[in-house]
Design a protein around this motif. Sequence first.
Motif, PDB file in Angstrom:
ATOM      1  N   ALA A  46       5.786 -17.978  16.683  1.00  0.00           N
ATOM      2  CA  ALA A  46       6.770 -17.028  17.220  1.00  0.00           C
ATOM      3  C   ALA A  46       7.674 -17.707  18.230  1.00  0.00           C
ATOM      4  CB  ALA A  46       6.048 -15.855  17.877  1.00  0.00           C
ATOM      5  N   ASP A  47       8.908 -17.265  18.251  1.00  0.00           N
ATOM      6  CA  ASP A  47       9.845 -17.726  19.272  1.00  0.00           C
ATOM      7  C   ASP A  47       9.647 -16.866  20.529  1.00  0.00           C
ATOM      8  OD1 ASP A  47      11.868 -19.155  20.383  1.00  0.00           O
ATOM      9  OD2 ASP A  47      13.457 -18.375  19.084  1.00  0.00           O
ATOM     10  N   CYS A  48      10.149 -17.343  21.662  1.00  0.00           N
ATOM     11  CA  CYS A  48      10.070 -16.546  22.891  1.00  0.00           C
ATOM     12  C   CYS A  48      10.941 -15.308  22.747  1.00  0.00           C
ATOM     13  CB  CYS A  48      10.544 -17.374  24.087  1.00  0.00           C
ATOM     14  SG  CYS A  48      10.459 -16.474  25.650  1.00  0.00           S
ATOM     15  N   ILE A  49      10.394 -14.130  23.119  1.00  0.00           N
ATOM     16  CA  ILE A  49      11.184 -12.893  23.041  1.00  0.00           C
ATOM     17  C   ILE A  49      11.536 -12.387  24.440  1.00  0.00           C
ATOM     18  CG2 ILE A  49      10.329 -12.204  20.764  1.00  0.00           C
ATOM     19  CD1 ILE A  49       8.442 -10.208  22.289  1.00  0.00           C
ATOM     20  N   ALA A  50      11.355 -13.230  25.447  1.00  0.00           N
ATOM     21  CA  ALA A  50      11.756 -12.913  26.821  1.00  0.00           C
ATOM     22  C   ALA A  50      11.216 -11.565  27.284  1.00  0.00           C
ATOM     23  CB  ALA A  50      13.290 -12.964  26.964  1.00  0.00           C
ATOM     24  N   CYS A  51       9.991 -11.222  26.895  1.00  0.00           N
ATOM     25  CA  CYS A  51       9.408  -9.930  27.294  1.00  0.00           C
ATOM     26  C   CYS A  51       8.953  -9.970  28.751  1.00  0.00           C
ATOM     27  CB  CYS A  51       8.240  -9.562  26.379  1.00  0.00           C
ATOM     28  SG  CYS A  51       6.832 -10.701  26.484  1.00  0.00           S
ATOM     29  N   GLY A  52       8.707 -11.172  29.273  1.00  0.00           N
ATOM     30  CA  GLY A  52       8.297 -11.309  30.671  1.00  0.00           C
ATOM     31  C   GLY A  52       6.846 -10.925  30.924  1.00  0.00           C
ATOM     32  N   LYS A  53       6.105 -10.590  29.875  1.00  0.00           N
ATOM     33  CA  LYS A  53       4.697 -10.175  30.065  1.00  0.00           C
ATOM     34  C   LYS A  53       3.862 -11.339  30.623  1.00  0.00           C
ATOM     35  CE  LYS A  53       4.497  -5.995  27.818  1.00  0.00           C
ATOM     36  NZ  LYS A  53       5.129  -5.940  26.495  1.00  0.00           N
ATOM     37  N   CYS A  54       4.325 -12.568  30.386  1.00  0.00           N
ATOM     38  CA  CYS A  54       3.565 -13.729  30.883  1.00  0.00           C
ATOM     39  C   CYS A  54       3.445 -13.701  32.400  1.00  0.00           C
ATOM     40  CB  CYS A  54       4.205 -15.030  30.405  1.00  0.00           C
ATOM     41  SG  CYS A  54       5.994 -15.065  30.481  1.00  0.00           S
ATOM     42  N   LYS A  55       4.383 -13.023  33.065  1.00  0.00           N
ATOM     43  CA  LYS A  55       4.343 -12.958  34.527  1.00  0.00           C
ATOM     44  C   LYS A  55       3.075 -12.244  34.994  1.00  0.00           C
ATOM     45  CE  LYS A  55       7.368 -11.653  38.385  1.00  0.00           C
ATOM     46  NZ  LYS A  55       7.250 -12.903  39.105  1.00  0.00           N
TER      47      LYS A  55
END
Length: 213
Positions: A46-55
């Motif tokens: 998967a590509d990054c979807i910039a969901c920000g959940k990694c924060k």
Amino acid sequence: MMKVLMLNGSFNPDGSTNAGLEIMAKTFAAEGVDSEIVTVGAKPVADCIACGKCKDLGRCVFAGDAVNEFAAKAKDAEGFVFGTPVYYAHPSGRVLSFLDRLFFSSRLADNYAAFRHKPVASIVVARRAGTSAAYDVMNKYAGIAQMLCVGSTYWNDFHALVKDDVPHDGEGVQTLQNLARNMVYVMKCIKAGREAGIVPPVADDSVITNFVR
Ligand SMILES: Cc1cc2nc3c(=O)[nH]c(=O)nc-3n(C[C@H](O)[C@H](O)[C@H](O)COP(=O)(O)O)c2cc1C
């Protein structure tokens, strides 16, 4: 024992990229340094979807591939090698998706803690052309994560269509071996520095400007 964590950015766990990483692994072993190769693999990445959940999660939200495994192992590594085949004069699409998610999640989780101030080298393999363009792209992750980019006696490339070609590129093999020794040298300098009380600088990192606000 010091350890280098390496990434094979090909779908092929036993192709040319892997053969180049194995050459480096042999040199690391001769220098008393441990190493491990993680392969991106043939399944979709998967590509990054910039969901920000990694924060909040402290890891990438996508759990079906080796990105989070690599991130966990990175904490205990003293150095890194990112390898890729050249596809249409750029790195493989899957290695870029992998590295985008690895670095973006590392940035949001803890400001690249597992990577910053550690040495890294990218290596690229092509049948014929496109290596320096691919090499440029691979090295850009180092620059934004306060990593120390290591060079060799040529840009870190070698030439092969298939893995059996790799030993025939004599200069490429030398480049990889010299690169591995340079990495060991940098890792030893960092270790000696730490033991002598030299610690990494704390970065000014609170101002974010862009072009519209
Ligand atoms: C989709 C695709 C695109 C490629 N593009 C290039 C290229 O631009 N230049 C080149 O010299 N070789 C190109 N190749 C050849 C690979 O870089 C070469 O076979 C390499 O050794 C494969 O490494 P691997 O076995 O680790 O996957 C391409 C191969 C594929 C499958």
